[in-house]
Enzyme design. Sequence first.
Site, PDB file in Angstrom:
ATOM      1  CD  GLN A  70      -2.859   1.448   2.189  1.00 45.67           C
ATOM      2  OE1 GLN A  70      -2.451   1.774   3.298  1.00 45.67           O
ATOM      3  NE2 GLN A  70      -4.155   1.258   1.922  1.00 45.67           N
ATOM      4  CB  CYS A 100      -4.703   7.341   6.038  1.00 44.86           C
ATOM      5  SG  CYS A 100      -3.918   7.755   7.613  1.00 44.86           S
ATOM      6  CG  ASN A 211     -11.553  -2.011   6.066  1.00 44.97           C
ATOM      7  OD1 ASN A 211     -11.027  -0.905   6.147  1.00 44.97           O
ATOM      8  ND2 ASN A 211     -11.359  -2.934   6.980  1.00 44.97           N
ATOM      9  NE  ARG A 240     -10.284  -1.139  14.789  1.00 47.34           N
ATOM     10  CZ  ARG A 240     -11.237  -0.312  15.200  1.00 47.34           C
ATOM     11  NH1 ARG A 240     -11.156   0.233  16.400  1.00 47.34           N
ATOM     12  NH2 ARG A 240     -12.255  -0.024  14.412  1.00 47.34           N
TER      13      ARG A 240
END
Length: 342
Positions: A70, A100, A211, A240
Amino acid sequence: MWPAMDLTRARRLSVAPMMDWTDRHCRAFHRAFTRQALLYTEMVTTGAVIHGDRARLIGFDPLEQPVALQLGGSDPADLAEAARIGEAEGYAEINLNVGCPSDRVQSGRFGACLMREPELVAACMAAMKAAVAVPVTVKCRIGVDDQSTDEGLFALVAACADAGVDTFIVHARKAWLKGLSPKENRDVPPLDYGVVRRLKGERPGLSISINGGIADLDQAEALLAETDEGPALDGVMLGRAAYHEPALLGQADRRIFGLAADDVGPFAAIEAYRPYLASRRAAGVPLSSMTRHMLGVMHGRPGARAFRRILTVEANQPGAGLEVLDRALDAVREAEARRQAA
């Protein structure tokens, strides 16, 4: 090059790129549980890839394959160069981070703030696609701040699809660029799985993975199936959940990929990981750099607390070796034996 058919299959379940977590040691450990799932690096900026210590930043062991690199960046030429480097290193896929929300990432004009610049993202993807033969993909949000999903997700996908991109991983939350920390951006904005299914319905020829907030394989299986909310999605990306309870990956090859394979439990995975630990330890890698990714593997089992304590404390001691891991495993075995005898 990783076979395209195999990579399409691998995308049915992937482990998300997570800063400070999904390093090469973490990926090697996760690979001990599943041979099939697609693994991702942490996000690496184009500048780091082009000018930095490549062996340290993007080096990986072939046993991790299939694994995707990535990238973070917004300059088409730099992204093309970084993609070429990633392909030469052997990565199966090159992915662009458009999700992000951190201030540092925004200041570099990449990550989630690019949701507001779909044409720039498309130009970046076109440059990457022209530079490499491996697939180039996008990981994005459904929007940022007050954007509608049509202005955010759907506009971005349309622009990138026009540039030849056919694979998208969608974190099914908006990102709030002001007022929320990156951690809060993983939890506070509400999830909207329905909009991702709608995207797949409107763009059936694209590969759409989802996701965000997916806690277990039951949820993953539901998202991979058609429902009243919309068509089946092509892939599910765990974040997570996979990191904190990696043992759930041990059921993936059977449940998600349909293989006639035995599930891989924690003891079997650790035994499979052991040669990697020994080789990296012999190369001077501190034990704690590897065992820190294992702390959740005994979740829910007798002795899990002792297992975590031993690895947390003793693996950090100078010169710590695999005997520390053996003591941690013995603590679990002894606790299980006591429970069975009670």
